[in-house]
Design a protein around this motif. Structure first.
Motif, PDB file in Angstrom:
ATOM      1  N   ALA A 104       4.426  12.642 -13.479  1.00  0.00           N
ATOM      2  CA  ALA A 104       4.816  13.720 -14.388  1.00  0.00           C
ATOM      3  C   ALA A 104       4.687  15.081 -13.709  1.00  0.00           C
ATOM      4  CB  ALA A 104       3.948  13.663 -15.645  1.00  0.00           C
ATOM      5  N   THR A 105       3.600  15.281 -12.973  1.00  0.00           N
ATOM      6  CA  THR A 105       3.368  16.569 -12.307  1.00  0.00           C
ATOM      7  C   THR A 105       4.438  16.872 -11.282  1.00  0.00           C
ATOM      8  OG1 THR A 105       0.972  16.462 -12.621  1.00  0.00           O
ATOM      9  CG2 THR A 105       1.783  17.848 -10.812  1.00  0.00           C
ATOM     10  N   TRP A 106       4.712  15.914 -10.404  1.00  0.00           N
ATOM     11  CA  TRP A 106       5.608  16.193  -9.284  1.00  0.00           C
ATOM     12  C   TRP A 106       7.082  16.106  -9.666  1.00  0.00           C
ATOM     13  CZ3 TRP A 106       3.377  19.024  -6.014  1.00  0.00           C
ATOM     14  CH2 TRP A 106       2.004  18.890  -5.785  1.00  0.00           C
ATOM     15  N   LEU A 107       7.386  15.374 -10.748  1.00  0.00           N
ATOM     16  CA  LEU A 107       8.751  15.418 -11.275  1.00  0.00           C
ATOM     17  C   LEU A 107       9.085  16.830 -11.725  1.00  0.00           C
ATOM     18  CD1 LEU A 107      11.406  14.201 -12.315  1.00  0.00           C
ATOM     19  CD2 LEU A 107      10.193  13.563 -14.424  1.00  0.00           C
ATOM     20  N   ARG A 108       8.113  17.482 -12.361  1.00  0.00           N
ATOM     21  CA  ARG A 108       8.322  18.855 -12.816  1.00  0.00           C
ATOM     22  C   ARG A 108       8.555  19.794 -11.624  1.00  0.00           C
ATOM     23  NH1 ARG A 108       4.279  18.910 -15.671  1.00  0.00           N
ATOM     24  NH2 ARG A 108       2.763  19.922 -14.294  1.00  0.00           N
ATOM     25  N   VAL A 109       7.782  19.612 -10.548  1.00  0.00           N
ATOM     26  CA  VAL A 109       7.950  20.457  -9.360  1.00  0.00           C
ATOM     27  C   VAL A 109       9.326  20.228  -8.731  1.00  0.00           C
ATOM     28  CG1 VAL A 109       7.108  20.914  -7.027  1.00  0.00           C
ATOM     29  CG2 VAL A 109       5.483  20.596  -8.905  1.00  0.00           C
ATOM     30  N   VAL A 110       9.743  18.971  -8.650  1.00  0.00           N
ATOM     31  CA  VAL A 110      11.055  18.651  -8.077  1.00  0.00           C
ATOM     32  C   VAL A 110      12.162  19.334  -8.870  1.00  0.00           C
ATOM     33  CG1 VAL A 110      12.740  16.777  -7.779  1.00  0.00           C
ATOM     34  CG2 VAL A 110      10.375  16.489  -6.988  1.00  0.00           C
ATOM     35  N   ARG A 111      12.092  19.248 -10.180  1.00  0.00           N
ATOM     36  CA  ARG A 111      13.144  19.828 -11.015  1.00  0.00           C
ATOM     37  C   ARG A 111      13.126  21.359 -10.979  1.00  0.00           C
ATOM     38  NH1 ARG A 111      12.710  15.781 -16.305  1.00  0.00           N
ATOM     39  NH2 ARG A 111      13.928  14.059 -15.403  1.00  0.00           N
ATOM     40  N   GLU A 112      11.937  21.933 -11.051  1.00  0.00           N
ATOM     41  CA  GLU A 112      11.839  23.395 -11.078  1.00  0.00           C
ATOM     42  C   GLU A 112      12.312  24.021  -9.775  1.00  0.00           C
ATOM     43  OE1 GLU A 112       7.783  24.230 -12.003  1.00  0.00           O
ATOM     44  OE2 GLU A 112       8.047  23.876 -14.172  1.00  0.00           O
ATOM     45  N   ASN A 113      12.186  23.286  -8.666  1.00  0.00           N
ATOM     46  CA  ASN A 113      12.569  23.828  -7.364  1.00  0.00           C
ATOM     47  C   ASN A 113      13.877  23.240  -6.844  1.00  0.00           C
ATOM     48  OD1 ASN A 113      10.112  25.570  -6.326  1.00  0.00           O
ATOM     49  ND2 ASN A 113       9.261  23.792  -7.366  1.00  0.00           N
ATOM     50  N   ASN A 114      14.537  22.430  -7.687  1.00  0.00           N
ATOM     51  CA  ASN A 114      15.855  21.886  -7.344  1.00  0.00           C
ATOM     52  C   ASN A 114      15.838  21.172  -5.993  1.00  0.00           C
ATOM     53  OD1 ASN A 114      18.551  21.400  -8.015  1.00  0.00           O
ATOM     54  ND2 ASN A 114      19.268  23.128  -6.772  1.00  0.00           N
ATOM     55  N   LEU A 169       0.871  -1.175   0.000  1.00  0.00           N
ATOM     56  CA  LEU A 169       0.000   0.000   0.000  1.00  0.00           C
ATOM     57  C   LEU A 169       0.903   1.218   0.000  1.00  0.00           C
ATOM     58  CD1 LEU A 169      -2.978   0.938   0.127  1.00  0.00           C
ATOM     59  CD2 LEU A 169      -2.688   1.168   2.600  1.00  0.00           C
ATOM     60  N   VAL A 170       0.920   1.942  -1.106  1.00  0.00           N
ATOM     61  CA  VAL A 170       1.823   3.086  -1.238  1.00  0.00           C
ATOM     62  C   VAL A 170       1.099   4.383  -0.919  1.00  0.00           C
ATOM     63  CG1 VAL A 170       3.313   1.946  -2.903  1.00  0.00           C
ATOM     64  CG2 VAL A 170       1.388   3.336  -3.725  1.00  0.00           C
ATOM     65  N   PHE A 171       1.890   5.371  -0.596  1.00  0.00           N
ATOM     66  CA  PHE A 171       1.414   6.712  -0.273  1.00  0.00           C
ATOM     67  C   PHE A 171       1.821   7.626  -1.427  1.00  0.00           C
ATOM     68  CE2 PHE A 171       1.976  10.544   2.698  1.00  0.00           C
ATOM     69  CZ  PHE A 171       0.618  10.790   2.773  1.00  0.00           C
ATOM     70  N   ASP A 172       1.507   8.891  -1.323  1.00  0.00           N
ATOM     71  CA  ASP A 172       1.817   9.817  -2.417  1.00  0.00           C
ATOM     72  C   ASP A 172       3.318   9.968  -2.668  1.00  0.00           C
ATOM     73  OD1 ASP A 172       2.666  11.890  -0.446  1.00  0.00           O
ATOM     74  OD2 ASP A 172       0.521  12.068  -0.063  1.00  0.00           O
ATOM     75  N   THR A 173       4.157   9.603  -1.692  1.00  0.00           N
ATOM     76  CA  THR A 173       5.601   9.655  -1.916  1.00  0.00           C
ATOM     77  C   THR A 173       6.032   8.752  -3.072  1.00  0.00           C
ATOM     78  OG1 THR A 173       5.896   7.947  -0.228  1.00  0.00           O
ATOM     79  CG2 THR A 173       6.176  10.238   0.464  1.00  0.00           C
ATOM     80  N   HIS A 174       5.221   7.743  -3.379  1.00  0.00           N
ATOM     81  CA  HIS A 174       5.570   6.831  -4.478  1.00  0.00           C
ATOM     82  C   HIS A 174       5.692   7.585  -5.801  1.00  0.00           C
ATOM     83  CE1 HIS A 174       5.903   2.890  -6.363  1.00  0.00           C
ATOM     84  NE2 HIS A 174       5.087   3.331  -7.317  1.00  0.00           N
ATOM     85  N   ALA A 175       4.940   8.683  -5.933  1.00  0.00           N
ATOM     86  CA  ALA A 175       4.948   9.432  -7.184  1.00  0.00           C
ATOM     87  C   ALA A 175       6.186  10.303  -7.355  1.00  0.00           C
ATOM     88  CB  ALA A 175       3.695  10.306  -7.281  1.00  0.00           C
TER      89      ALA A 175
END
Length: 321
Positions: A307-317, A90-96
């Motif tokens: 896809a959404t949160w990868l973009r946030v991670v990259r944009e905010n380093n 059972l995964v949580f949102d951190t999986h994304a």
């Protein structure tokens, strides 16, 4: 004769594999991996699901807690397990977001798993201990602007959806706060109740019943107000329209789970979620919105979230700590 002997030998070799593939399932206990400590939202929801699954599958279903690396440690165990239907996670949102933050993760969050079901979603609640002075999000923002890097906020880990949401809020508000990551919802909610941190952000289930008791909510993170908290404004409503996110809980199995096993396990989950008592405990008791999706819909949901949160991670380093 030689051809006949070879055919007989091939049939003899194939027989055990065929028998194994056709063996009834389930034939023994089933493990639900919870990749976080006891007491958090994933653990709570998993244990609420157990009775219904046991009843419908007719075998023991056990929870195993194996925490670490924002859920990646326990999830990696299931990625390596045999696809025999005896091991699920059972995964949580951190999986994304784990794949974007941890290059040495050891598994692919989509390719190495079989999606089963998006079980539930929930807005996160930004709260403060009762002893703290703030009554609104606006007061927190004003205090953070007046004294940068002094207000602390707790989440279930670096790169978690709650951390990314606070990163977006800080950027939009032009403030700087101190992130305090915890190993799971249990330790985090305990620290918040004790007033060890200034703010905490998590789903209501992740806060362990503290909302309205030891901590007070200031805002919710969903795109719209939750029916469970209709009087609590969203972050977007309070002047930050681009800050919106929801926690989620979903069931995965190892890649290449046989279709028949996947269908039966999904059916057991779906039937369990129709039970009125369980629904009451999840919706009213834990403040989540039950989804109960198909495997295909959960797969598409994960693709979108990653896809959404990868973009946030990259944009905010953002980097893993």
């Amino acid at each position: 004769m030689p051809i006949t002997r070879r055919a007989a030998l091939a049939a003899a070799i194939a027989a055990p594999a065929i028998a194994h593939a056709q063996a009834p399932w389930p034939s023994g206990s089933i493990r639900i991996m919870v990749p976080f400590p006891p007491g958090g939202s994933v653990d709570t929801i998993a244990r609420l699901l157990l009775p219904g699954l046991q009843q419908r599958l007719g075998v023991p279903v056990v929870v195993e807690n194996r925490s670490g690396a924002s859920g990646a440690v326990g999830t990696a165990v299931v990625a390596r397990d045999r696809p025999d239907g005896n091991s699920w996670v059972l995964v949580f949102d951190t999986h994304a977001v784990n794949g974007a933050l941890q290059p040495q993760l050891g598994y692919d969050g989509r390719r190495d798993f079989t999606p089963v079901m998006l079980v539930a979603t929930s807005p996160m609640l930004l709260c403060t201990p009762n002893a703290k002075p703030w009554r609104t999000l606006a007061e927190v923002i004003a205090a953070a602007r007046a004294q940068p890097d002094t207000i602390t906020y707790g989440t279930v880990g670096n790169g978690s959806l709650s951390h990314l949401t606070m990163t977006l809020l800080s950027r939009e508000a032009g403030i700087s706060m101190v992130h305090v990551p915890y190993r799971g919802g249990g330790p985090m909610s305990t620290a918040a109740a004790a007033g060890e941190i200034d703010l905490v952000i998590a789903s209501r289930v992740g806060l362990g019943g503290q909302v309205g008791n030891t901590i007070r909510p200031l805002a919710q993170s969903g795109h719209r107000r939750s029916s469970a908290l209709p009087d609590l404004p969203t972050i977007a409503e309070q002047g930050f329209p681009h800050v919106a996110a929801e926690a989620f809980w979903g069931m995965l199995g190892p890649a290449r789970i046989p279709d028949a096993i996947l269908a039966r396990f999904h059916a057991a989950l779906a039937e369990s979620l129709t039970d009125p008592t369980l629904r009451q405990r999840l919706i009213e008791g834990q403040g989540v919105d039950i989804v109960g999706s198909t495997p295909e819909a959960f797969g598409r949901f994960l693709d979108e979230q990653m896809a959404t949160w990868l973009r946030v991670v990259r944009e905010n380093n953002i980097r893993a700590e």
